[in-house]
Structures are given as C-alpha cells and as structure tokens.
Design a protein around this motif. Structure first.
Motif, PDB file in Angstrom:
ATOM      1  N   UNK A 151       0.843  -1.195   0.000  1.00  0.00           N
ATOM      2  CA  UNK A 151       0.000   0.000   0.000  1.00  0.00           C
ATOM      3  C   UNK A 151       0.882   1.250   0.000  1.00  0.00           C
ATOM      4  N   UNK A 152       1.432   1.567  -1.174  1.00  0.00           N
ATOM      5  CA  UNK A 152       2.370   2.676  -1.332  1.00  0.00           C
ATOM      6  C   UNK A 152       1.855   3.605  -2.426  1.00  0.00           C
ATOM      7  N   UNK A 153       2.341   4.854  -2.481  1.00  0.00           N
ATOM      8  CA  UNK A 153       1.854   5.785  -3.507  1.00  0.00           C
ATOM      9  C   UNK A 153       1.998   5.258  -4.933  1.00  0.00           C
ATOM     10  N   UNK A 154       3.069   4.502  -5.185  1.00  0.00           N
ATOM     11  CA  UNK A 154       3.276   3.984  -6.540  1.00  0.00           C
ATOM     12  C   UNK A 154       2.125   3.080  -6.977  1.00  0.00           C
ATOM     13  N   UNK A 155       1.502   2.381  -6.030  1.00  0.00           N
ATOM     14  CA  UNK A 155       0.359   1.524  -6.378  1.00  0.00           C
ATOM     15  C   UNK A 155      -0.808   2.373  -6.868  1.00  0.00           C
ATOM     16  N   UNK A 156      -1.051   3.507  -6.209  1.00  0.00           N
ATOM     17  CA  UNK A 156      -2.131   4.403  -6.624  1.00  0.00           C
ATOM     18  C   UNK A 156      -1.836   4.964  -8.009  1.00  0.00           C
ATOM     19  N   UNK A 157      -0.583   5.377  -8.240  1.00  0.00           N
ATOM     20  CA  UNK A 157      -0.190   5.912  -9.544  1.00  0.00           C
ATOM     21  C   UNK A 157      -0.392   4.860 -10.633  1.00  0.00           C
ATOM     22  N   UNK A 158       0.041   3.635 -10.370  1.00  0.00           N
ATOM     23  CA  UNK A 158      -0.063   2.578 -11.378  1.00  0.00           C
ATOM     24  C   UNK A 158      -1.521   2.271 -11.711  1.00  0.00           C
ATOM     25  N   UNK A 159      -2.364   2.222 -10.694  1.00  0.00           N
ATOM     26  CA  UNK A 159      -3.789   1.977 -10.942  1.00  0.00           C
ATOM     27  C   UNK A 159      -4.410   3.102 -11.764  1.00  0.00           C
ATOM     28  N   UNK A 160      -4.162   4.357 -11.368  1.00  0.00           N
ATOM     29  CA  UNK A 160      -4.785   5.481 -12.074  1.00  0.00           C
ATOM     30  C   UNK A 160      -4.275   5.593 -13.513  1.00  0.00           C
ATOM     31  N   UNK A 161      -3.002   5.326 -13.727  1.00  0.00           N
ATOM     32  CA  UNK A 161      -2.469   5.359 -15.095  1.00  0.00           C
ATOM     33  C   UNK A 161      -3.117   4.279 -15.951  1.00  0.00           C
ATOM     34  N   UNK A 162      -3.317   3.108 -15.357  1.00  0.00           N
ATOM     35  CA  UNK A 162      -3.994   2.013 -16.084  1.00  0.00           C
ATOM     36  C   UNK A 162      -5.408   2.415 -16.454  1.00  0.00           C
ATOM     37  N   UNK A 163      -6.133   2.975 -15.493  1.00  0.00           N
ATOM     38  CA  UNK A 163      -7.506   3.400 -15.763  1.00  0.00           C
ATOM     39  C   UNK A 163      -7.545   4.516 -16.801  1.00  0.00           C
ATOM     40  N   UNK A 164      -6.560   5.426 -16.751  1.00  0.00           N
ATOM     41  CA  UNK A 164      -6.541   6.563 -17.671  1.00  0.00           C
ATOM     42  C   UNK A 164      -6.443   6.108 -19.126  1.00  0.00           C
ATOM     43  N   UNK A 165      -5.696   5.031 -19.384  1.00  0.00           N
ATOM     44  CA  UNK A 165      -5.535   4.552 -20.767  1.00  0.00           C
ATOM     45  C   UNK A 165      -6.577   3.495 -21.132  1.00  0.00           C
ATOM     46  N   UNK A 166      -7.506   3.243 -20.197  1.00  0.00           N
ATOM     47  CA  UNK A 166      -8.556   2.266 -20.465  1.00  0.00           C
ATOM     48  C   UNK A 166      -8.154   0.833 -20.199  1.00  0.00           C
ATOM     49  N   UNK A 167      -6.990   0.642 -19.564  1.00  0.00           N
ATOM     50  CA  UNK A 167      -6.580  -0.705 -19.199  1.00  0.00           C
ATOM     51  C   UNK A 167      -7.385  -1.216 -18.013  1.00  0.00           C
ATOM     52  N   UNK A 168      -7.163  -2.478 -17.676  1.00  0.00           N
ATOM     53  CA  UNK A 168      -7.870  -3.112 -16.558  1.00  0.00           C
ATOM     54  C   UNK A 168      -6.849  -3.484 -15.498  1.00  0.00           C
ATOM     55  N   UNK A 169      -7.024  -2.939 -14.309  1.00  0.00           N
ATOM     56  CA  UNK A 169      -6.072  -3.104 -13.207  1.00  0.00           C
ATOM     57  C   UNK A 169      -6.371  -4.368 -12.422  1.00  0.00           C
ATOM     58  N   UNK A 170      -5.323  -5.003 -11.884  1.00  0.00           N
ATOM     59  CA  UNK A 170      -5.503  -6.104 -10.946  1.00  0.00           C
ATOM     60  C   UNK A 170      -4.277  -6.157 -10.059  1.00  0.00           C
ATOM     61  N   UNK A 171      -4.457  -6.474  -8.775  1.00  0.00           N
ATOM     62  CA  UNK A 171      -3.315  -6.396  -7.858  1.00  0.00           C
ATOM     63  C   UNK A 171      -3.358  -7.481  -6.802  1.00  0.00           C
ATOM     64  N   UNK A 172      -2.168  -7.772  -6.291  1.00  0.00           N
ATOM     65  CA  UNK A 172      -1.988  -8.653  -5.141  1.00  0.00           C
ATOM     66  C   UNK A 172      -0.965  -8.014  -4.216  1.00  0.00           C
ATOM     67  N   UNK A 173      -1.107  -8.251  -2.938  1.00  0.00           N
ATOM     68  CA  UNK A 173      -0.132  -7.760  -1.962  1.00  0.00           C
ATOM     69  C   UNK A 173       1.104  -8.652  -1.990  1.00  0.00           C
ATOM     70  N   UNK A 174       2.277  -8.105  -1.665  1.00  0.00           N
ATOM     71  CA  UNK A 174       3.506  -8.904  -1.760  1.00  0.00           C
ATOM     72  C   UNK A 174       3.673  -9.950  -0.673  1.00  0.00           C
ATOM     73  N   UNK A 175       2.731 -10.014   0.283  1.00  0.00           N
ATOM     74  CA  UNK A 175       2.805 -11.135   1.217  1.00  0.00           C
ATOM     75  C   UNK A 175       2.175 -12.389   0.612  1.00  0.00           C
TER      76      UNK A 175
END
Length: 666
Positions: free
Chosen positions: A159-183
């Motif tokens: 849960x770091x700022x880079x995760x928010x940036x990556x999600x919003x950039x994906x949404x901005x270009x119309x991509x589909x985001x998916x994530x998992x925590x590193x644990x």
C-alpha cells in the motif's frame, strides 16, 4: 449517553448541526427540488425513494457529483435483469479523470492527495499536481508499450503511492487493473494473474513488515517466468535492489522533466463505455481458483461517489485512512476517496508494530478524520487493554468504521468508552463482489450497539426466509432484489456466465443472494449474523457463527475460535468449537465448563458445542477471514487438496491439523 443504556437507547446520536451539515442532508434537499425526492421523512424516506425510483436516484447521483460523460447515455437502465443489468448504455467516461480532477483546481493542486506512512513513522506527502504528473508519465509509457483499452496491468505491490499511480495510469488509458499484496506467495499470485493474462507487471523488490525486510526478488522472477503474456515489468526498488535485466526502473519511468519550468504534459484520458472493465478483484478462493470478478469503470465511479460522498460524508477537508493491503477490496475503496477530493492516508506495515496501538498512532500522526479498520483489530485492542483516546490525540477522528466481520456489541462499547463518547461508529458490510457496502454508515442516523445503521441508498436490501419471503425482525438470507451499478459485469473466463449465476442467483433466480444471514430490525437497522453457507443448523434452528465468536472471545483465555457444524452420514450433527488459547492459558475442565456456561447463558443451549478442542491456530484467507467451509469439508472427509486452494490460505499447515483430526474421528 452511556454504553450501559438500554438496547433501544442509541449509543451515539448525531447532533442537529451534524445532521444539518451532512452532505447526505444537502443531497436530499437538492434532489427534492430537482428530482422529486422526499423533502421530509429523513433517511428512511430517502432510502425508500432511492429503491422505488431507482433510475431517477442514480440520475440524481450522477448529476450531484458532476459525472463527466464524454458521450451521453441513452437511458439509465437498458436492462434491469439480474444478472446482466445494463447501466447507462451509450455513455462513455473515464474513472481516472474524476479521481484527478482536484488537480485542476489551482487552489488545491499543491495540497496533499496522498499521505504515505510506513513503520518508521515517517510521512511522505504527494500533492495533487505531483500525483497527476506521475500518472501522466506512466500512462504515456503504458501507451508506448502498446497497452490498449481492456489490456490487463497487474501490480504486486504494498500500500504505497506507486500503487495508486499505477492503478490510475492504467484506468486513464482504459486498461484493466488487478493487484496482489507482496505477502502473497507465488502460487497465490499466479492463481489470480494467470487467469487474466496481464501484459504489464508493476512490482516491488520486497516490502517491510513487523520491523523486518522481506525480499521478493525470487518470487518476482518466478512470476515473470510463469506469466508469458507480459510485455514489460516495471521495478520499484523499495528495498534498494537494482532493476533486474529487462525490467524498467520506476524512477526512470516517472522522472520529472529536466526543465521544471516547462508546461506539464497533458493527460489524455481514454473515454470508454460505462461497463468497460476497470479492475479485476478476486474472491477468497478457498476452494478451486479464486473467482476473478470484473467491475466496470462507470459502475464503480457512481457507487463509490455515493458511498464515500454521501454515506461516509467525505470531502476536501477530510483525511481518509483505512488499514488495508492491495489484495483486499478495501484498498480499491480507499483509493476512490480521491473522487471526493479527500486526502488518502496510505499505511504500509504491520497493524500491530511496534505495538498493538500502531493504527491509532497512524490516525493521530496523519490527522485522519475517518479511520477504517477490521472488527478483529478493534477486538484485539480491547482484549489487550489499549486506551486509544487516553494515549493518542484522536480529536480529528470523527468516525471509526469497521468491516471484515461483524463488530461485536462489546466492540461498539469499547470504541465509545475508549476512543470518544461523541464518536460515529460505522460498522459496514458488503463484499468484494460489489466492492462496496450493502449496509452501514449513515451520518444522520443514531448508532445502536451491535447494529449497522441502515441499508445503503440505491440498495434494495431484504432478508428472505427459505421460501423467498421477506421478513423483518427475523434472521434471513441477505438478498438484493434490484441491480447495483458495481455488481460484476462478469467473471473472467466465464463465457456462458454460469459461474456468475451459480455464485449469487442459483437459490433465488433474479435476486442476488449474498451468502450472509441478516436481520432487518423494526427501526430499519441491520444485524449481520455471519455467513449463511457455513451456518450452524441444530434441530432445524439456524444460528450464525459470529454470535458464538463474539461471546467466546470475550473470555481472556481465548485468543480466537472457530465453530463448525458437520452433518454426519448417519443423520447426526456434530458441532465442535475449536479454540486457540491466549498465552499461558490451559484448556482444562474448568475452562471448558466456563465456555459452555457462557454460551448457554448469553446465547442459548442450542449454541453450546458438542466438543471444545484446543488448536494451534485458526486458519484464515489471505485477506484475514476465518476459513469455515473448507474446515467443514475436511471434517467431512474431503482430502485437503480438494477442500481448499492452497494459495488462498495464510497457513496451510494449520489445515493439516483439521485433516488429521477428521482421520482420527471414529
């Protein structure tokens, strides 16, 4: 008002000023003038209107929050059949455009959009302008990499700022985001990501938790080998590891321009259909592969505006902190706080390091106004004798919200007594399936001990008996009888929709059955009793496991418990209670008697278990929920590899204990 008041006396009552200034009050007055909503009758009247005039209600929400439709919609509901309801056909929009529009306001562009805190207690602020700049840079690189609308971008991130940036950039270009925590281990991640075949992986080299560094470079290497669809990997050196060969370095990708005085690049938003996939979330997946749940850009946008802007009463002056990881839907919900111009508090670390009051310390340091956590954390603090209101300055915290499991009555009382008497306690309940709440926070209603304040707006929530008849004041199945915008548009790799239908619509075709037992009270509040698919059923009487957990775990000797009801081949019914003991406690006859007596006196003789068994621990999903159904299957003789998906549990070895126990039973 005191915690010892009668059940009909609220634990908390909003002041007249709070009711008058709540955004939901202003919305109701405005909707009365513009859309014919009831001007009087308070929340109950507004809710009734929101489900009886469903299309008008959602039109009002879109208007109130100024949804920017790039192309207009033809109507609100093209088809209201569930599953398959079609929302706002013809409309195009972009989620990220709304999440970042505060950056367009010169007066607020330099204010913090994100406050990042780690276990060292250091805070890092990211302004709205800087957030948009980084999203713009990453979105441009994603387009260079050939990411097109619908392509999946995956994150293996804390849960770091880079995760928010990556999600919003994906949404901005119309991509589909998916994530998992590193644990999550490699198998757990691959069970999820291999289903959706991502083209980009954004990943850290490791993470910090509990005062230790956890290297994940080996796991990332395995993910790269096992995800053949990847075109690129973006490496975030959280622990300082150089980018491996062939990976892009995050710092280079989002580096600021050499000429800092230059006009910032414009962010080109891809306007996509309302039902275009925004992200893929995953069910707990305790049996078989996790369900890959697809939710839409438009559906999440509207639902989260409603939930955060009206129910949570969030606005530009607020700071929104919810303890979560990127592997839980509450992270997605937290990020949507940007929609209301709210500053997000991102905490990456253990919930209890260096001490169990760590989350309260984060709330204090960041000036959080809404603090969300799990019911389990609240109860752990209570059991540990924590005094948040005494030991921390929580004067800015106006609301503590809890989810993950029902908050027991003692949890309500503890928050009231130990945090603040004038505290809005919002126990909420929903699910990954809708990435929202069915019932919970209403800033204008009183709070009663052990109860969720009310069903949410636009949610036609009912309790049904086994014959499909609505009941009030009785336990019934949690049913939603009309579509919600954030319901899944589909499951991934479910071409005929059969898995989606079987998950929610098999028992009552055309109505969403969520799998929880609830009671709708005469006063309009909601009580959650636990999962109906693991419901205890003795002599035809249905009982929720959560009721037993609440009573048993009040005892200081019991750290955690698990109760299972097993139908036996001879027609019998075996109901064991498994207990993990607190340090130094001993499960002797005296403690067994006290557990039974407590359950009998506070619940009923039917709730008393047949057997009380000490266990080394209680197994959970990776998102922290007790695993009941797979343990039941193990006790019925199902082999471990058939009873549970190994990548979905926090400790597989614990389940072997239950498997062995089943073998030893006569």
């Amino acid at each position: 008002m005191t915690a010892a008041a009668s059940p009909d006396t609220p634990l908390w009552q909003p002041s007249q000023d709070r009711v008058a200034t709540a955004r939901i009050t202003r919305f109701q007055s405005w909707a009365a003038e513009r859309y014919g909503a009831p001007a009087d009758g308070g929340y109950a009247a507004l809710h009734r209107w929101s489900v009886e005039e469903l299309e008008t209600f959602w039109t009002a929400v879109a208007d109130w929050f100024d949804i920017r439709f790039a192309t207009p919609y033809e109507r609100v509901l093209g088809d209201r059949t569930m599953p398959g309801a079609q929302w706002f056909p013809g409309a195009t929009l972009n989620y990220a455009e709304h999440a970042l529009r505060t950056a367009d306001d010169p007066a607020r562009a330099q204010e913090p959009a994100l406050l990042y805190v780690d276990e060292t207690s250091e805070q890092t602020a990211v302004s709205w302008a800087e957030l948009r700049r980084q999203v713009t840079a990453l979105a441009a690189r994603l387009r260079e990499l050939g990411v097109r609308p619908g392509d999946r971008v995956s994150g293996y991130l804390p849960n770091i700022p880079q995760a928010v940036v990556a999600f919003l950039a994906t949404a901005a270009v119309g991509g589909t985001w998916t994530s998992c925590a590193p644990d999550f281990g490699a198998r757990g991640v691959l069970d999820r990501f291999q289903q959706v075949e991502p083209v980009v992986l954004v990943t850290v080299d490791g993470y910090r938790y509990g005062g230790k560094e956890h290297d994940r470079t080996g796991t990332v290497a395995e993910l790269r080998r096992e995800l053949p669809t990847l075109r690129a990997v973006v490496h975030i050196p959280l622990l300082g590891t150089p980018a491996p060969p062939g990976a892009l370095d995050w710092t280079d990708v989002v580096a600021p321009p050499e000429d800092l005085s230059a006009e910032p690049a414009a962010l080109a938003y891809e306007h996509v259909p309302f039902d275009h996939p925004l992200w893929v979330l995953y069910s707990s997946g305790t049996t078989g592969l996790p369900k890959a749940i697809v939710q839409s850009q438009g559906g999440i946008l509207l639902e989260h505006f409603k939930q955060l802007g009206l129910h949570c009463d969030l606005g530009p002056e607020d700071r929104f902190f919810w303890y979560t990881s990127t592997g839980w839907m509450m992270w997605n919900f937290l990020v949507s706080g940007l929609l209301t111009g709210t500053t997000l508090v991102l905490y990456d670390g253990s919930p209890g390091h260096p001490a169990i009051d760590a989350q309260w310390a984060v709330a204090e340091r960041t000036g959080a106004t809404l603090f969300g956590t799990s019911a389990a954390y609240v109860m752990a603090c209570r059991k540990a004798g924590v005094h948040p209101g005494r030991d921390h300055d929580l004067s800015r915290v106006g609301c503590v919200a809890t989810t993950g499991s029902p908050l027991p009555p003692d949890g309500f009382r503890w928050l009231h007594d130990e945090v603040a008497a004038d505290l809005w306690i919002a126990s909420v309940s929903g699910g990954t399936d809708v990435c929202s709440c069915f019932a919970g926070a209403v800033p204008t209603l009183p709070v009663h001990v052990g109860e969720l304040q009310a069903p949410c707006l636009g949610t036609d929530l009912q309790a049904w008996d086994p014959q499909g008849r609505p009941v009030v004041g009785e336990v019934g199945e949690l049913i939603v009888t009309q579509p919600m915008p954030s319901m899944p548009v589909r499951f991934w790799n479910d071409p005929d929709g059969s898995r989606y239908r079987d998950s929610y619509f098999e028992m009552f075709p055309g109505a969403w059955r969520h799998g929880d037992w609830i009671t709708l009270t005469d006063r309009g509040s909601v009580i959650i009793h636990g999962r109906s698919d693991s419901t205890l059923n003795r002599q035809g009487v249905r009982m929720g496991s959560a009721d037993i957990y609440e009573v048993v775990e009040r005892l200081p000797e019991i750290r955690e418990s698990l109760v299972i009801g097993v139908e036996e081949p001879d027609g019998g019914y075996w109901m064991p209670l498994f207990v993990q003991l607190a340090e130094g406690a001993v499960l002797d006859d005296a403690l067994r008697d006290r557990v039974r007596r407590t359950i009998r006196e506070q619940l009923s003789p039917r709730h008393v278990p047949d057997e009380i068994v000490e266990v080394p621990g209680v197994p959970h999903t990776l998102t922290g929920k007790r695993i009941e159904v797979p343990v039941k299957r193990l006790l019925q003789g199902t082999p471990l590899d058939k009873a549970v998906n190994a990548g979905s549990v926090d400790d597989l070895e614990l389940l072997r204990f239950y498997e062995n126990l089943a073998r030893e039973r006569p």
